[in-house]
Design an enzyme around this catalytic site. Structure first.
Site, PDB file in Angstrom:
ATOM      1  N   SER A 126     -82.015  38.239-131.555  1.00  0.00           N
ATOM      2  CA  SER A 126     -81.405  38.261-132.882  1.00  0.00           C
ATOM      3  C   SER A 126     -79.886  38.319-132.771  1.00  0.00           C
ATOM      4  O   SER A 126     -79.347  38.909-131.822  1.00  0.00           O
ATOM      5  CB  SER A 126     -81.911  39.514-133.601  1.00  0.00           C
ATOM      6  OG  SER A 126     -81.136  39.763-134.738  1.00  0.00           O
ATOM      7  N   TYR A 150     -82.705  48.649-134.122  1.00  0.00           N
ATOM      8  CA  TYR A 150     -83.403  47.366-134.007  1.00  0.00           C
ATOM      9  C   TYR A 150     -82.652  46.430-133.046  1.00  0.00           C
ATOM     10  O   TYR A 150     -83.237  45.861-132.125  1.00  0.00           O
ATOM     11  CB  TYR A 150     -83.535  46.724-135.398  1.00  0.00           C
ATOM     12  CG  TYR A 150     -83.947  45.287-135.349  1.00  0.00           C
ATOM     13  CD1 TYR A 150     -85.218  44.924-134.924  1.00  0.00           C
ATOM     14  CD2 TYR A 150     -83.048  44.265-135.689  1.00  0.00           C
ATOM     15  CE1 TYR A 150     -85.591  43.580-134.856  1.00  0.00           C
ATOM     16  CE2 TYR A 150     -83.421  42.941-135.634  1.00  0.00           C
ATOM     17  CZ  TYR A 150     -84.689  42.604-135.215  1.00  0.00           C
ATOM     18  OH  TYR A 150     -85.052  41.291-135.138  1.00  0.00           O
ATOM     19  N   LYS A 154     -83.584  44.768-129.157  1.00  0.00           N
ATOM     20  CA  LYS A 154     -83.518  43.343-128.791  1.00  0.00           C
ATOM     21  C   LYS A 154     -82.648  43.156-127.547  1.00  0.00           C
ATOM     22  O   LYS A 154     -82.988  42.387-126.645  1.00  0.00           O
ATOM     23  CB  LYS A 154     -82.952  42.517-129.952  1.00  0.00           C
ATOM     24  CG  LYS A 154     -83.874  42.397-131.128  1.00  0.00           C
ATOM     25  CD  LYS A 154     -85.071  41.525-130.789  1.00  0.00           C
ATOM     26  CE  LYS A 154     -86.135  41.576-131.856  1.00  0.00           C
ATOM     27  NZ  LYS A 154     -87.397  40.940-131.467  1.00  0.00           N
TER      28      LYS A 154
HETATM   29  N1  LIG Z   1     -86.938  37.372-139.711  1.00  0.00           N
HETATM   30  C1  LIG Z   1     -85.723  37.617-139.253  1.00  0.00           C
HETATM   31  O1  LIG Z   1     -84.765  37.717-140.018  1.00  0.00           O
HETATM   32  C2  LIG Z   1     -85.482  37.758-137.762  1.00  0.00           C
HETATM   33  C3  LIG Z   1     -84.168  37.618-137.282  1.00  0.00           C
HETATM   34  C4  LIG Z   1     -83.955  37.744-135.909  1.00  0.00           C
HETATM   35  C5  LIG Z   1     -85.022  38.016-135.060  1.00  0.00           C
HETATM   36  N2  LIG Z   1     -86.276  38.163-135.559  1.00  0.00           N
HETATM   37  C6  LIG Z   1     -87.378  38.467-134.634  1.00  0.00           C
HETATM   38  O2  LIG Z   1     -88.325  37.429-134.657  1.00  0.00           O
HETATM   39  C7  LIG Z   1     -89.640  37.945-134.437  1.00  0.00           C
HETATM   40  C8  LIG Z   1     -90.537  37.496-135.567  1.00  0.00           C
HETATM   41  O3  LIG Z   1     -89.991  37.948-136.798  1.00  0.00           O
HETATM   42  P1  LIG Z   1     -90.685  37.674-138.195  1.00  0.00           P
HETATM   43  O4  LIG Z   1     -89.614  37.574-139.201  1.00  0.00           O
HETATM   44  O5  LIG Z   1     -91.673  36.579-138.057  1.00  0.00           O
HETATM   45  O6  LIG Z   1     -91.429  39.074-138.401  1.00  0.00           O
HETATM   46  P2  LIG Z   1     -92.920  39.357-138.907  1.00  0.00           P
HETATM   47  O7  LIG Z   1     -93.019  40.829-139.099  1.00  0.00           O
HETATM   48  O8  LIG Z   1     -93.264  38.479-140.040  1.00  0.00           O
HETATM   49  O9  LIG Z   1     -93.780  38.913-137.640  1.00  0.00           O
HETATM   50  C9  LIG Z   1     -93.969  39.731-136.511  1.00  0.00           C
HETATM   51  C10 LIG Z   1     -95.463  39.700-136.189  1.00  0.00           C
HETATM   52  O10 LIG Z   1     -95.683  40.517-135.045  1.00  0.00           O
HETATM   53  C11 LIG Z   1     -96.827  41.330-135.282  1.00  0.00           C
HETATM   54  N3  LIG Z   1     -96.668  42.514-134.439  1.00  0.00           N
HETATM   55  C12 LIG Z   1     -95.735  43.496-134.544  1.00  0.00           C
HETATM   56  N4  LIG Z   1     -95.899  44.395-133.556  1.00  0.00           N
HETATM   57  C13 LIG Z   1     -96.951  43.976-132.812  1.00  0.00           C
HETATM   58  C14 LIG Z   1     -97.599  44.487-131.665  1.00  0.00           C
HETATM   59  N5  LIG Z   1     -97.221  45.629-131.094  1.00  0.00           N
HETATM   60  N6  LIG Z   1     -98.649  43.798-131.148  1.00  0.00           N
HETATM   61  C15 LIG Z   1     -99.072  42.641-131.736  1.00  0.00           C
HETATM   62  N7  LIG Z   1     -98.508  42.118-132.830  1.00  0.00           N
HETATM   63  C16 LIG Z   1     -97.449  42.781-133.366  1.00  0.00           C
HETATM   64  C17 LIG Z   1     -96.834  41.592-136.777  1.00  0.00           C
HETATM   65  O11 LIG Z   1     -98.125  41.900-137.283  1.00  0.00           O
HETATM   66  C18 LIG Z   1     -96.322  40.268-137.330  1.00  0.00           C
HETATM   67  O12 LIG Z   1     -97.384  39.374-137.590  1.00  0.00           O
HETATM   68  C19 LIG Z   1     -89.483  39.456-134.353  1.00  0.00           C
HETATM   69  O13 LIG Z   1     -89.451  39.830-133.002  1.00  0.00           O
HETATM   70  C20 LIG Z   1     -88.154  39.719-135.018  1.00  0.00           C
HETATM   71  O14 LIG Z   1     -87.537  40.870-134.530  1.00  0.00           O
HETATM   72  C21 LIG Z   1     -86.533  38.026-136.888  1.00  0.00           C
END
Ligand SMILES: NC(=O)c1ccc[n+]([C@@H]2O[C@H](COP(=O)([O-])OP(=O)(O)OC[C@H]3O[C@@H](n4cnc5c(N)ncnc54)[C@H](O)[C@@H]3O)[C@@H](O)[C@H]2O)c1
Length: 336
Positions: A126, A150, A154
């Site tokens: 991120s 958070y 990362k």
């Molecule tokens: N959405 C954003 O703005 C953003 C920005 C930068 C980075 N990210 C990163 O991208 C990734 C995906 O983000 P997203 O927006 O799709 O989030 P999201 O919460 O929609 O998806 C994450 C998924 O991981 C699953 N999950 C969480 N912990 C788990 C575990 N211990 N075991 C198995 N499954 C697990 C959740 O059920 C969910 O389906 C994350 O790592 C997040 O930190 C997201």
């Protein structure tokens, strides 16, 4: 048996959109998700969009036995690692939960990958890893100094991956630093569906437009920007998910490398610009109230995406109008 991609967190927002792209490109995929922040129905909808089948296992990345089974029986050759918790505010209040889920979870995953000799991984990092800097345009050389738990999780995972690579050159690793993912699949079938109050601007705006929330709160209109509101680099989810497939392709073809790239558009929009664009697209007025600035918010930052563009032969194509149109279509039709 053909080789498969393990997608952790594949039922989530970014994972499900990337799953669509992977299936459309002909990849064989296995999703592992504990559904802590997503719903099974999203995966059914991915099947409706793609008309393709894939395997799903409900489970946690911290469960080494599930991972052992998967790596033993499923012919996995690469991993896309989305699973993680992502709410910045919550991470400040519950740091152990975040270190345990994100950092420990990644360690368990990486250990089982190493044991199974699966050494190719694309990791969801991120722009939060950068923290605050005086310039607005962040390239990958910008120093990393995250200001919240958070972001720290990362950066720790990125550094673990770098150390693993230093110790064993057989790993191929793509570290993708997202800016602000927004929008939804153009079908309107899948999109971001926050369980709690949205943390991000566009889902909040969409919920106000849909009448689910009374008004939008704008955190400060006295920043040194043209209209006084904060400016961010929003990237359409379909552009973001395409970049993942390119990254996977790249590390599968160019073995034994580690790269870090920003994924953004390279330009920023203010809160008011986003509201105006959303009002035009939806025909709805977005009532708002300006409140105090939030601690830690910056006036403006955006990606220098040139490294990703060159390395992955990829570019973000979709504009603010499409971001708003797709978000609105999803919001109107599909609360699941
Ligand atoms: N959405 C954003 O703005 C953003 C920005 C930068 C980075 N990210 C990163 O991208 C990734 C995906 O983000 P997203 O927006 O799709 O989030 P999201 O919460 O929609 O998806 C994450 C998924 O991981 C699953 N999950 C969480 N912990 C788990 C575990 N211990 N075991 C198995 N499954 C697990 C959740 O059920 C969910 O389906 C994350 O790592 C997040 O930190 C997201």
């Amino acid at each position: 048996m053909e080789s498969k991609i393990l997608v952790t967190g594949g039922a989530g927002y970014i994972g499900s959109h990337t799953l669509v792209k992977l299936l459309e490109e002909g990849y064989d995929v296995l999703v592992l998700d504990n559904l802590s922040n997503s719903k099974l129905e999203t995966l059914d909808r991915v099947t409706s969009i793609t008309k393709k089948k894939f395997e799903f296992i409900k489970g946690d990345i911290r469960d080494k036995n599930i991972l052992k089974e998967i790596f033993k029986n499923k012919s996995i050759n690469s991993v896309m690692h989305f699973a993680g918790l992502k709410a910045v505010g919550e991470s400040e209040n519950f740091p152990i939960k975040y270190y345990e889920n994100n950092v420990l979870g990644s360690i368990v995953l990486l250990k089982e990958m190493a044991l199974a000799e699966v050494k190719t991984i694309v990791f969801s990092s991120s722009a939060t890893v950068y923290g605050q800097h005086s310039n607005n345009r962040y390239d990958e050389k910008t120093p990393t100094k995250p200001i919240n738990v958070y972001g720290k999780t990362k950066l720790i995972i990125e550094n673990i991956l770098r150390d693993i690579k230093n110790s064993d050159d057989n790993w191929s690793i793509g570290l993708l630093r997202y800016f602000n993912p927004v929008g939804a699949h153009s079908s309107g079938f899948i999109g971001e569906n926050p369980k709690e109050k949205p943390n991000n601007l566009l889902p909040y705006v969409a919920q106000v437009a849909a009448g689910l929330r009374e008004k939008l709160f704008i955190f400060g209109d006295d920043y040194p920007t043209v209209d006084g509101t904060g400016r961010r680099d929003y990237i359409h989810i379909e552009d973001l998910s395409s970049a993942h497939v390119r990254a996977l392709d790249y590390i599968q073809k160019n073995k034994n490398i580690l790269f870090t790239v920003n994924l953004g558009t390279g330009r920023s929009y203010s809160v008011f610009e986003m509201i105006n664009a959303f009002e035009k697209v939806s025909g709805k007025k977005i009532p708002f109230k300006v409140v105090e600035r939030r601690i830690g918010d910056l006036a403006e930052f955006y990606a220098d995406p040139s490294k990703a563009e060159k390395l992955l032969d990829w570019k973000a194509n979709f504009d603010i109008k499409k971001m708003c149109e797709d978000t609105w279509r999803w919001q109107k039709n599909n609360i699941i």
